[in-house]
Scaffold this motif. Structure first.
Motif, PDB file in Angstrom:
ATOM      1  N   LYS A  73     149.953 -49.791 -57.834  1.00 23.22           N
ATOM      2  CA  LYS A  73     151.111 -50.557 -57.359  1.00 23.22           C
ATOM      3  C   LYS A  73     152.128 -49.619 -56.704  1.00 23.22           C
ATOM      4  O   LYS A  73     152.628 -49.897 -55.607  1.00 23.22           O
ATOM      5  CB  LYS A  73     151.770 -51.309 -58.523  1.00 23.22           C
ATOM      6  N   LYS A  74     152.421 -48.498 -57.360  1.00 27.75           N
ATOM      7  CA  LYS A  74     153.385 -47.548 -56.806  1.00 27.75           C
ATOM      8  C   LYS A  74     152.887 -46.958 -55.493  1.00 27.75           C
ATOM      9  O   LYS A  74     153.653 -46.837 -54.537  1.00 27.75           O
ATOM     10  CB  LYS A  74     153.696 -46.448 -57.833  1.00 27.75           C
ATOM     11  N   GLU A 119     164.705 -52.764 -51.604  1.00 25.79           N
ATOM     12  CA  GLU A 119     163.871 -53.648 -52.429  1.00 25.79           C
ATOM     13  C   GLU A 119     162.570 -52.945 -52.812  1.00 25.79           C
ATOM     14  O   GLU A 119     162.154 -52.989 -53.973  1.00 25.79           O
ATOM     15  CB  GLU A 119     163.574 -54.956 -51.684  1.00 25.79           C
ATOM     16  N   LEU A 120     161.942 -52.292 -51.837  1.00 26.98           N
ATOM     17  CA  LEU A 120     160.707 -51.558 -52.128  1.00 26.98           C
ATOM     18  C   LEU A 120     160.966 -50.404 -53.089  1.00 26.98           C
ATOM     19  O   LEU A 120     160.187 -50.179 -54.028  1.00 26.98           O
ATOM     20  CB  LEU A 120     160.090 -51.038 -50.830  1.00 26.98           C
ATOM     21  N   HIS A 139     165.628 -53.968 -47.016  1.00 30.11           N
ATOM     22  CA  HIS A 139     164.185 -54.059 -47.257  1.00 30.11           C
ATOM     23  C   HIS A 139     163.682 -52.791 -47.958  1.00 30.11           C
ATOM     24  O   HIS A 139     162.916 -52.876 -48.942  1.00 30.11           O
ATOM     25  CB  HIS A 139     163.436 -54.283 -45.935  1.00 30.11           C
ATOM     26  N   ALA A 140     164.105 -51.633 -47.469  1.00 29.79           N
ATOM     27  CA  ALA A 140     163.708 -50.371 -48.095  1.00 29.79           C
ATOM     28  C   ALA A 140     164.197 -50.310 -49.542  1.00 29.79           C
ATOM     29  O   ALA A 140     163.453 -49.874 -50.435  1.00 29.79           O
ATOM     30  CB  ALA A 140     164.247 -49.186 -47.297  1.00 29.79           C
ATOM     31  N   ASP A 170     161.346 -51.670 -56.603  1.00 31.56           N
ATOM     32  CA  ASP A 170     160.046 -51.990 -57.199  1.00 31.56           C
ATOM     33  C   ASP A 170     159.299 -50.716 -57.588  1.00 31.56           C
ATOM     34  O   ASP A 170     158.693 -50.648 -58.656  1.00 31.56           O
ATOM     35  CB  ASP A 170     159.201 -52.815 -56.231  1.00 31.56           C
ATOM     36  N   PHE A 171     159.342 -49.704 -56.724  1.00 28.15           N
ATOM     37  CA  PHE A 171     158.673 -48.442 -57.026  1.00 28.15           C
ATOM     38  C   PHE A 171     159.286 -47.773 -58.249  1.00 28.15           C
ATOM     39  O   PHE A 171     158.575 -47.373 -59.178  1.00 28.15           O
ATOM     40  CB  PHE A 171     158.753 -47.499 -55.819  1.00 28.15           C
ATOM     41  N   ARG A 206     150.827 -48.357 -53.354  1.00 25.06           N
ATOM     42  CA  ARG A 206     150.892 -49.429 -52.348  1.00 25.06           C
ATOM     43  C   ARG A 206     152.314 -49.581 -51.813  1.00 25.06           C
ATOM     44  O   ARG A 206     152.536 -49.693 -50.605  1.00 25.06           O
ATOM     45  CB  ARG A 206     150.378 -50.726 -52.958  1.00 25.06           C
ATOM     46  N   ILE A 207     153.287 -49.548 -52.702  1.00 27.13           N
ATOM     47  CA  ILE A 207     154.694 -49.675 -52.292  1.00 27.13           C
ATOM     48  C   ILE A 207     155.085 -48.510 -51.383  1.00 27.13           C
ATOM     49  O   ILE A 207     155.699 -48.712 -50.331  1.00 27.13           O
ATOM     50  CB  ILE A 207     155.619 -49.734 -53.530  1.00 27.13           C
ATOM     51  N   GLU A 220     153.711 -48.760 -47.919  1.00 26.40           N
ATOM     52  CA  GLU A 220     154.462 -49.736 -47.115  1.00 26.40           C
ATOM     53  C   GLU A 220     155.788 -49.140 -46.642  1.00 26.40           C
ATOM     54  O   GLU A 220     156.270 -49.456 -45.565  1.00 26.40           O
ATOM     55  CB  GLU A 220     154.726 -51.011 -47.916  1.00 26.40           C
ATOM     56  N   LEU A 221     156.345 -48.251 -47.439  1.00 26.64           N
ATOM     57  CA  LEU A 221     157.665 -47.690 -47.171  1.00 26.64           C
ATOM     58  C   LEU A 221     157.633 -46.515 -46.205  1.00 26.64           C
ATOM     59  O   LEU A 221     158.447 -46.460 -45.270  1.00 26.64           O
ATOM     60  CB  LEU A 221     158.301 -47.251 -48.499  1.00 26.64           C
TER      61      LEU A 221
END
Length: 185
Positions: A45-46, A30-31, A27-28, A34-35, A48-49, A52-53
């Motif tokens: 967007k960055k 994947e984030l 999961h980490a 995306d980052f 927000r990611i 979450e992380l």
């Protein structure tokens, strides 16, 4: 009976191949993907990611690429900045204070393995918490080893390998990193 995650966070030997831990690392990743692959102008967007992380208590900025194991073990204070290429192996907690600056390619490693080859071959691993105080500057290419505490108002010179605790109000450098000057207060 304790879970592998509980053992990991307690600094005990644990199985990194545990199904729950593998899923959390995936999961980490994947984030992180995306980052690291967001367009430069996708600032929201960055952010927000990253929120979450990792656990951020205030304003912060991390330049891509950035890498970590789990993310949820990273706690950063207000006004944090990490330049390009930061790696945080957060198998255990990484606690970072306020007003901390990291130059490019800083590496923070909580993860470690037994030094005895027979024990190491069993697949055992463990991790030790790293704590970085307030108002710290860590120079480019520095490596922070498992279990280390860096005091507040301290500068770690570029290329240093921090293997032992560094006190407040100093400049430290070298491999292994040692205090080279105390700051006047």
């Amino acid at each position: 009976m304790r879970s592998e995650k509980e053992k990991m966070l307690a600094g005990d030997y644990y199985d990194a191949g545990d199904e729950t831990l593998v899923k959390e690392r995936e999961h980490a990743r994947e984030l992180i993907y995306d980052f690291n692959n967001a367009r430069p102008k996708e600032i929201e967007k960055k952010a927000r990611i990253l929120r979450e992380l990792i656990n951020a208590k205030g304003t912060f900025h991390i330049e891509p690429p950035f890498y970590c194991d789990y993310g949820y073990n990273i706690e950063i204070g207000d006004n944090f900045y990490a330049n390009f290429g930061c790696v945080v192996l957060d198998v255990n907690r990484v606690i970072i204070g306020d007003n901390v600056l990291m130059a490019p390619n800083v590496q923070i490693y909580t993860a470690t393995h037994p030094t005895n080859p027979k024990e190491r071959l069993t697949g055992k691993e463990f991790a030790k918490t790293i704590t970085i105080g307030d108002n710290v500057w860590i120079g480019g290419g520095a490596i922070i080893c498992p279990g280390v505490t860096i005091g507040s108002n301290t500068t770690i010179a570029a290329g240093s390998v921090v293997t032992k605790n560094i006190p407040d109000n100093v400049i430290a450098a070298g491999n292994p990193c040692k205090v080279i000057r105390r700051l006047q207060r």
